[in-house]
Design an enzyme around this catalytic site. Sequence first.
Site, mmCIF file in Angstrom:
data_model
loop_
_atom_site.group_PDB
_atom_site.id
_atom_site.type_symbol
_atom_site.label_atom_id
_atom_site.label_comp_id
_atom_site.label_asym_id
_atom_site.label_seq_id
_atom_site.Cartn_x
_atom_site.Cartn_y
_atom_site.Cartn_z
ATOM 1 N N PHE A 112 27.846 43.326 18.867
ATOM 2 C CA PHE A 112 28.189 44.339 19.626
ATOM 3 C C PHE A 112 29.233 43.485 20.570
ATOM 4 O O PHE A 112 30.587 44.177 21.367
ATOM 5 C CB PHE A 112 26.953 44.318 20.545
ATOM 6 C CG PHE A 112 26.799 44.183 21.918
ATOM 7 C CD1 PHE A 112 27.229 44.077 22.716
ATOM 8 C CD2 PHE A 112 25.889 42.392 21.797
ATOM 9 C CE1 PHE A 112 26.691 43.211 24.216
ATOM 10 C CE2 PHE A 112 25.536 42.054 22.861
ATOM 11 C CZ PHE A 112 25.674 41.925 23.493
ATOM 12 N N LYS A 113 29.389 41.967 21.379
ATOM 13 C CA LYS A 113 30.242 41.881 22.527
ATOM 14 C C LYS A 113 31.786 41.970 21.919
ATOM 15 O O LYS A 113 32.503 42.140 22.610
ATOM 16 C CB LYS A 113 30.398 40.624 22.160
ATOM 17 C CG LYS A 113 28.628 40.025 22.844
ATOM 18 C CD LYS A 113 28.389 38.638 23.723
ATOM 19 C CE LYS A 113 26.654 38.652 24.134
ATOM 20 N NZ LYS A 113 26.008 37.256 24.351
ATOM 21 N N ASP A 114 31.751 42.204 20.817
ATOM 22 C CA ASP A 114 33.782 42.466 19.911
ATOM 23 C C ASP A 114 34.015 43.815 20.439
ATOM 24 O O ASP A 114 35.400 43.693 20.852
ATOM 25 C CB ASP A 114 33.463 42.566 18.365
ATOM 26 C CG ASP A 114 33.330 41.091 17.625
ATOM 27 O OD1 ASP A 114 32.913 40.383 18.451
ATOM 28 O OD2 ASP A 114 32.382 41.317 16.095
ATOM 29 N N THR A 145 28.421 35.234 22.374
ATOM 30 C CA THR A 145 29.702 35.666 23.571
ATOM 31 C C THR A 145 30.744 34.654 22.663
ATOM 32 O O THR A 145 32.075 35.365 22.832
ATOM 33 C CB THR A 145 28.830 34.822 24.316
ATOM 34 O OG1 THR A 145 28.122 36.390 24.989
ATOM 35 C CG2 THR A 145 30.358 35.133 25.502
#
Length: 482
Positions: A112-114, A145
């Site tokens: 999701f950090k993308d 991350t």
Amino acid sequence: MRYCSTRGGVLRWDFQAVLFSGFAPDGGLFMPEEIPALDTATLRSWSRLSYTELVQEVCSLFIPQHLIPRADLAALLSTAFSRFPLAEVVRVARLKDGLRVVELWHGATLAFKDLAMSCVGQFLRYFLSKLNRHATIVVGTSGDTGSSAIESVRGMEGVDIIVTFPKGRCTPVQELQMTTVKEDNVHVFAADGTSDDIDVPIRKLFSDAGFVEQHGLMSLNSVNWARIMVQVAHFFYAYFQCAPSLENSPLPEVEIVVPTGGAGNITAGCVAVKMGLPVRLVAVVNENDIIHRAVQLGDFSLSESVKHTLAPAIDIQDPYNMERVFWLLSGMDSSLMKGLMEEFYSTGKLRLPPGLHKTVSEVVSSRSVTDRDIVETMRRCWEENHYLLCPHSAVAVQHHYQQQQQLKHASLPRCCLATASAAKFQDAVLKAGLTPEIPAEIRALETMVTHSTPMRRGECWEGILREKIELISSTRKGGNSV
């Protein structure tokens, strides 16, 4: 829109200054000085927007047009999401018995950090090209991350990135996504410790204001407000996808379940609530349960050690973003926050004041799950839906299954945030008795040469990082530091 530190020592910073920073100079975290409130008409109009359009609307509230004009913002976001294979960028899987899984992981590193990181990378490029400056990004990671931050800036002119990960505490795929990158602006360190251990020297680096300014240091951890800002859009998207009709007033509530480690996503959810989004937040943690204890008991105290679980990205006992949550829900009381956080970081223990604890528990509920819960949830979801969950997403879905079992009556519409692809966590999939689905790009990593610098226990990690930063600065003489 101006920004301040949660501890009150910094006021009136603009978005550009906050973007090119890490922790505030007083040790706090940057937050907007005010949270914009949205009326019902605005929420209804936003319900027709795509994910990318929602990100633009959210960002435009926190980035003044004189810094990034609206047309430029739209172009930056279009570029940021152009590498995502889904046209819609984010997708909702609608599964058996009302289970809705919001797939936030369709970016380059399958996490999701993308989503936020790709946007922040474009914001950096935009400002650096205007300023002719150099920035050095310093990132500590528990897993996802680091690789996501690297992907957002690898090969980018005017930027170097230093990533430190806990050796042996990430999955093999997570390590390979960091250590196989060849670009010369990427510098990876493998530390003999936990992600919380790594945060200590990084926090010390950012507390040295002169060193930060001299070398243009900044962070792409969720300490950086720009990441939280983009993640606010996750909650609007999830709400609009899962809410029943918005024609009636008041608008219906939706429960959003968040796998929680460093608490960046739950912070974004609290900001969305303050903006007027009618959601109930559920923070679900693994056996590293400091957030669960804070919500349930008001006990925000460190455990003796970090437990190594099947959901390693949330193996965190010092979730620094909770400072933002406490500040926001205390009525932005910086004086209170300064005292509370100084007590916490000096003693490792904190009892929330009764009023603050009451407010936190009204906005956020919580649950803690075990490795056994994770495995059983992954197995059940596959058996019922032929749908593979990553162990972190399973942390959230376990709450849905528990609520189904306990409630005899209809509950609120609910969605669970899925934060990574199961392909990154093959050992957990195997422990659940399932067969991993491994994309070709993940298989390719296994044959690539790896590069990292060890940081051994007992060495001065802060000194090692300082030396590397100074070497980068002496090498990149073309542009001034931000």
